[in-house]
Design an enzyme around this catalytic site. Structure first.
Site, PDB file in Angstrom:
ATOM      1  N   CYS A   1       0.817  -1.223   0.000  1.00 45.83           N
ATOM      2  CA  CYS A   1       0.000   0.000   0.000  1.00 45.83           C
ATOM      3  C   CYS A   1       0.850   1.273   0.000  1.00 45.83           C
ATOM      4  O   CYS A   1       0.345   2.354  -0.279  1.00 45.83           O
ATOM      5  CB  CYS A   1      -0.936   0.013   1.193  1.00 45.83           C
ATOM      6  SG  CYS A   1      -1.971  -1.444   1.278  1.00 45.83           S
TER       7      CYS A   1
ATOM      8  N   ASN B   1     -10.218  -0.237   0.288  1.00 44.96           N
ATOM      9  CA  ASN B   1      -8.757  -0.141   0.277  1.00 44.96           C
ATOM     10  C   ASN B   1      -8.250  -0.600  -1.092  1.00 44.96           C
ATOM     11  O   ASN B   1      -8.302  -1.781  -1.414  1.00 44.96           O
ATOM     12  CB  ASN B   1      -8.185  -1.019   1.402  1.00 44.96           C
ATOM     13  CG  ASN B   1      -6.666  -1.022   1.436  1.00 44.96           C
ATOM     14  OD1 ASN B   1      -6.007  -0.483   0.545  1.00 44.96           O
ATOM     15  ND2 ASN B   1      -6.111  -1.657   2.459  1.00 44.96           N
TER      16      ASN B   1
ATOM     17  N   HIS C   1      -3.340   7.011   3.356  1.00 47.20           N
ATOM     18  CA  HIS C   1      -3.759   5.774   2.694  1.00 47.20           C
ATOM     19  C   HIS C   1      -5.141   5.398   3.242  1.00 47.20           C
ATOM     20  O   HIS C   1      -5.391   5.465   4.439  1.00 47.20           O
ATOM     21  CB  HIS C   1      -2.734   4.672   2.982  1.00 47.20           C
ATOM     22  CG  HIS C   1      -3.197   3.313   2.567  1.00 47.20           C
ATOM     23  ND1 HIS C   1      -3.750   3.074   1.332  1.00 47.20           N
ATOM     24  CD2 HIS C   1      -3.200   2.129   3.226  1.00 47.20           C
ATOM     25  CE1 HIS C   1      -4.076   1.793   1.247  1.00 47.20           C
ATOM     26  NE2 HIS C   1      -3.760   1.198   2.379  1.00 47.20           N
TER      27      HIS C   1
HETATM   28  N1  ACO Z   1     -18.594  -8.940   9.380  1.00 50.54           N
HETATM   29  C1  ACO Z   1     -19.002  -9.227  10.621  1.00 50.54           C
HETATM   30  N2  ACO Z   1     -18.176  -9.599  11.606  1.00 50.54           N
HETATM   31  C2  ACO Z   1     -16.874  -9.669  11.308  1.00 50.54           C
HETATM   32  C3  ACO Z   1     -16.369  -9.396  10.032  1.00 50.54           C
HETATM   33  C4  ACO Z   1     -17.286  -9.016   9.045  1.00 50.54           C
HETATM   34  N3  ACO Z   1     -16.910  -8.700   7.796  1.00 50.54           N
HETATM   35  N4  ACO Z   1     -15.030  -9.557  10.058  1.00 50.54           N
HETATM   36  C5  ACO Z   1     -14.689  -9.918  11.302  1.00 50.54           C
HETATM   37  N5  ACO Z   1     -15.809 -10.001  12.067  1.00 50.54           N
HETATM   38  C6  ACO Z   1     -15.919 -10.357  13.481  1.00 50.54           C
HETATM   39  C7  ACO Z   1     -14.749 -11.185  13.969  1.00 50.54           C
HETATM   40  O1  ACO Z   1     -14.938 -12.536  13.703  1.00 50.54           O
HETATM   41  C8  ACO Z   1     -14.754 -10.857  15.438  1.00 50.54           C
HETATM   42  O2  ACO Z   1     -15.749 -11.655  16.054  1.00 50.54           O
HETATM   43  P1  ACO Z   1     -15.473 -12.276  17.520  1.00 50.54           P
HETATM   44  O3  ACO Z   1     -15.323 -11.098  18.416  1.00 50.54           O
HETATM   45  O4  ACO Z   1     -16.708 -13.096  17.740  1.00 50.54           O
HETATM   46  O5  ACO Z   1     -14.214 -13.078  17.367  1.00 50.54           O
HETATM   47  C9  ACO Z   1     -15.246  -9.407  15.506  1.00 50.54           C
HETATM   48  O6  ACO Z   1     -15.887  -9.163  14.248  1.00 50.54           O
HETATM   49  C10 ACO Z   1     -14.145  -8.415  15.707  1.00 50.54           C
HETATM   50  O7  ACO Z   1     -13.083  -8.726  14.818  1.00 50.54           O
HETATM   51  P2  ACO Z   1     -11.767  -7.860  14.775  1.00 50.54           P
HETATM   52  O8  ACO Z   1     -10.857  -8.446  13.748  1.00 50.54           O
HETATM   53  O9  ACO Z   1     -11.240  -7.637  16.136  1.00 50.54           O
HETATM   54  O10 ACO Z   1     -12.374  -6.488  14.236  1.00 50.54           O
HETATM   55  P3  ACO Z   1     -11.686  -5.102  14.101  1.00 50.54           P
HETATM   56  O11 ACO Z   1     -12.452  -4.084  14.820  1.00 50.54           O
HETATM   57  O12 ACO Z   1     -10.202  -5.187  14.360  1.00 50.54           O
HETATM   58  O13 ACO Z   1     -11.883  -4.801  12.544  1.00 50.54           O
HETATM   59  C11 ACO Z   1     -10.579  -4.877  10.532  1.00 50.54           C
HETATM   60  C12 ACO Z   1     -11.329  -5.684  11.596  1.00 50.54           C
HETATM   61  C13 ACO Z   1     -11.580  -3.980   9.841  1.00 50.54           C
HETATM   62  C14 ACO Z   1      -9.941  -5.840   9.551  1.00 50.54           C
HETATM   63  C15 ACO Z   1      -9.498  -4.014  11.216  1.00 50.54           C
HETATM   64  O14 ACO Z   1      -8.743  -4.793  12.111  1.00 50.54           O
HETATM   65  C16 ACO Z   1      -8.549  -3.356  10.238  1.00 50.54           C
HETATM   66  O15 ACO Z   1      -8.939  -2.493   9.480  1.00 50.54           O
HETATM   67  N6  ACO Z   1      -7.259  -3.707  10.325  1.00 50.54           N
HETATM   68  C17 ACO Z   1      -6.257  -3.095   9.447  1.00 50.54           C
HETATM   69  C18 ACO Z   1      -6.376  -3.640   8.071  1.00 50.54           C
HETATM   70  C19 ACO Z   1      -5.521  -2.877   7.125  1.00 50.54           C
HETATM   71  O16 ACO Z   1      -5.514  -1.674   7.161  1.00 50.54           O
HETATM   72  N7  ACO Z   1      -4.777  -3.529   6.257  1.00 50.54           N
HETATM   73  C20 ACO Z   1      -3.983  -2.752   5.355  1.00 50.54           C
HETATM   74  C21 ACO Z   1      -3.125  -3.457   4.539  1.00 50.54           C
HETATM   75  S1  ACO Z   1      -3.911  -4.222   3.187  1.00 50.54           S
HETATM   76  C22 ACO Z   1      -2.671  -4.506   2.088  1.00 50.54           C
HETATM   77  O17 ACO Z   1      -1.537  -4.217   2.328  1.00 50.54           O
HETATM   78  C23 ACO Z   1      -3.030  -5.115   0.817  1.00 50.54           C
END
Ligand code: ACO
Length: 331
Positions: free
Chosen positions: A116, A288, A258
Site C-alpha cells: 500500500c 482499500n 492511505h
Molecule cells: N462482518 C461481521 N463480523 C466480522 C467481520 C465481518 N466482515 N469480520 C470480522 N468479524 C468479526 C470477527 O470474527 C470478530 O468476532 P469475535 O469477536 O466473535 O471473534 C469481531 O468481528 C471483531 O473482529 P476484529 O478483527 O477484532 O475487528 P476489528 O475491529 O479489528 O476490525 C478490521 C477488523 C476492519 C480488519 C481491522 O482490524 C482493520 O482495518 N485492520 C487493518 C487492516 C488494514 O488496514 N490492512 C492494510 C493493509 S492491506 C494490504 O496491504 C493489501
C-alpha cells in the site's frame, strides 16, 4: 519554503472499473452486515473488475487522463513507474503494458512493489529522477486489482478491498514556483511480516503447489494486529516529517492518508489535531485500493477544489511487509 525548483505534480488522473460491489451485495456472500462494515471500516462500496477485465486497462486510462490534463504528449514521457502488487502478469510488467497502451515510445518502464506504500515509494523515486535530470517527465501510477487476490469466503478481508488506478505526472517546477516535493520518508519493518501475507504464486510456492493451503493463494491478515501497527507507523511518519521540516500539524492544508480503514484515518486526524475538512477521505466509495488509494484520493481532492498551488500537503501510508512512507509537498 526553499525557492529551489523541486519536482512537483503537474496533473492527476484516475480510472476505476464500472462494477460496484456494495456492502449489501457482500451480505449475500458472507456472514456480515452493512452496519458492521460501515462502523468498523467506513466502507460502503468498492469497484471491482468484471470477469475477464484486467487492471492494465484502468492503469492506461488513468495515465491517459493524467497526460491529457497536463497537455503532455505520451512521447514526452521519460519514465513510467507502476506501483502495484497485482499486475496483469509477472512478466511483462504492468508498466510495460502501460507504456505500450499509451504509445509512450521514449519511456522506460518498471513496476515497484511496496504494497500500500507503493505509490509514495514511486513518487519519491520520480522525485530523485527529476532532481538528477531536470527535464524528465515521470508518470507515476498506482494500480491494483486486489479483488483477484481476495478470498471471497473470508469475511475478515473480503469486505475491505477494491480495484482501481490513479496517476500523477511528475516534472521539475519552474524557478520561483511555490510547488514541489519538500521531503519524504520511506520505511520498512519486516519483523512482523507474517501478520499480512500473500504467499502463493511467488517462487517459494509457485502456482498450484500443493504444500500450501488454498487460502494462502489469497491475502491473509491478522486485522487487529495490523491495525495497531498501522496507527503507530502513520503517526510516527507524519510527525517526523513535520518536525524535521520545522512545521506543525496546523501548517498542513490537506492530509491525504492511505485509505485502509476510516478508524485508522480518524485516529491519525485526532493525533494531529486536524479538523475534518483538512483530511481527504473517500474510502466509503472505493475501499482499500492499496497502491492506488493515494493517487485516487489526490485526483478527487484536486477535482473537488481542495488543492491549490502552494498548499502544504502531507501524504502518509503503510502496508504489508510492513512498509510505511510519507511525502511532504507544496501542491
Ligand atoms: N462482518 C461481521 N463480523 C466480522 C467481520 C465481518 N466482515 N469480520 C470480522 N468479524 C468479526 C470477527 O470474527 C470478530 O468476532 P469475535 O469477536 O466473535 O471473534 C469481531 O468481528 C471483531 O473482529 P476484529 O478483527 O477484532 O475487528 P476489528 O475491529 O479489528 O476490525 C478490521 C477488523 C476492519 C480488519 C481491522 O482490524 C482493520 O482495518 N485492520 C487493518 C487492516 C488494514 O488496514 N490492512 C492494510 C493493509 S492491506 C494490504 O496491504 C493489501
Amino acid at each position: 519554503m526553499s525557492s529551489k525548483p523541486l519536482a512537483y505534480i503537474l496533473s492527476t488522473g484516475m480510472a476505476v472499473p464500472k462494477k460496484v460491489l456494495t456492502n449489501h451485495d457482500l451480505e449475500r456472500m458472507v456472514e456480515t452486515s452493512d452496519e458492521w462494515i460501515t462502523e468498523r471500516t467506513g466502507i460502503k462500496e468498492r469497484h471491482i473488475l468484471e470477469d475477464g477485465e484486467v487492471i492494465s486497462t484502468y492503469a492506461i486510462e488513468a495515465g491517459k487522463a493524467c497526460l491529457s490534463s497536463a497537455g503532455v504528449a505520451p512521447e514526452e514521457v521519460d519514465l513510467i513507474i507502476c506501483a502495484t502488487l497485482t499486475p496483469d502478469f509477472l512478466m511483462p510488467s504492468l508498466a510495460i503494458l502501460v507504456q505500450k497502451g499509451l504509445k509512450a515510445e521514449r519511456a522506460g518502464a518498471f513496476d515497484l512493489s511496496a504494497t500500500c506504500s507503493g505509490f509514495l515509494y514511486a513518487l519519491a523515486m520520480a522525485n530523485c529522477v527529476v532532481a538528477f535530470k531536470p527535464s524528465s517527465k515521470v508518470l507515476v501510477i498506482g494500480a491494483e486489482a486486489l479483488s483477484r487476490k481476495t478470498n471471497w469466503q473470508d469475511r475478515s478481508t473480503c469486505v475491505l478491498f477494491g480495484d482501481g488506478a490513479g496517476a500523477v505526472l511528475v516534472g521539475r517546477a519552474q524557478e520561483g514556483m511555490n510547488s514541489g516535493i519538500i521531503d519524504f520518508i520511506l520505511g520498512a519493518d519486516g519483523s512482523n511480516w507474517e501478520l499480512l501475507t500473500l504467499k502463493g504464486g511467488g517462487s517459494a510456492f509457485p502456482p498450484f503447489d500443493e504444500r500450501l493451503p488454498k487460502e494462502d493463494y489469497y491475502i491473509k491478515m491478522q486485522g487487529r494486529e495490523v491495525f495497531k501497527v498501522a496507527v503507530r507507523m502513520m503517526e510516527k511518519v507524519a510527525l517526523e516529517l513535520l518536525e524535521r521540516n520545522n512545521l506543525n500539524p496546523e501548517d498542513i492544508d490537506l492530509l491525504i492518508p492511505h485509505q485502509a480503514n476510516l478508524r485508522i484515518i480518524e485516529y491519525l486526524r485526532e493525533r494531529l489535531n486536524l479538523p475534518k475538512e483538512k483530511v481527504m477521505v473517500n474510502i466509503h466509495k472505493y475501499g482499500n485500493t492499496s497502491a492506488a488509494s493515494i493517487p485516487i484520493a489526490l485526483h478527487e481532492a484536486s477535482l473537488e477544489g481542495r488543492l491549490k498551488r502552494g498548499d502544504l500537503v502531507l501524504m502518509v501510508s503503510f502496508g504489508g511487509g510492513f512498509t510505511f512512507a510519507g511525502v511532504l509537498m507544496r501542491w
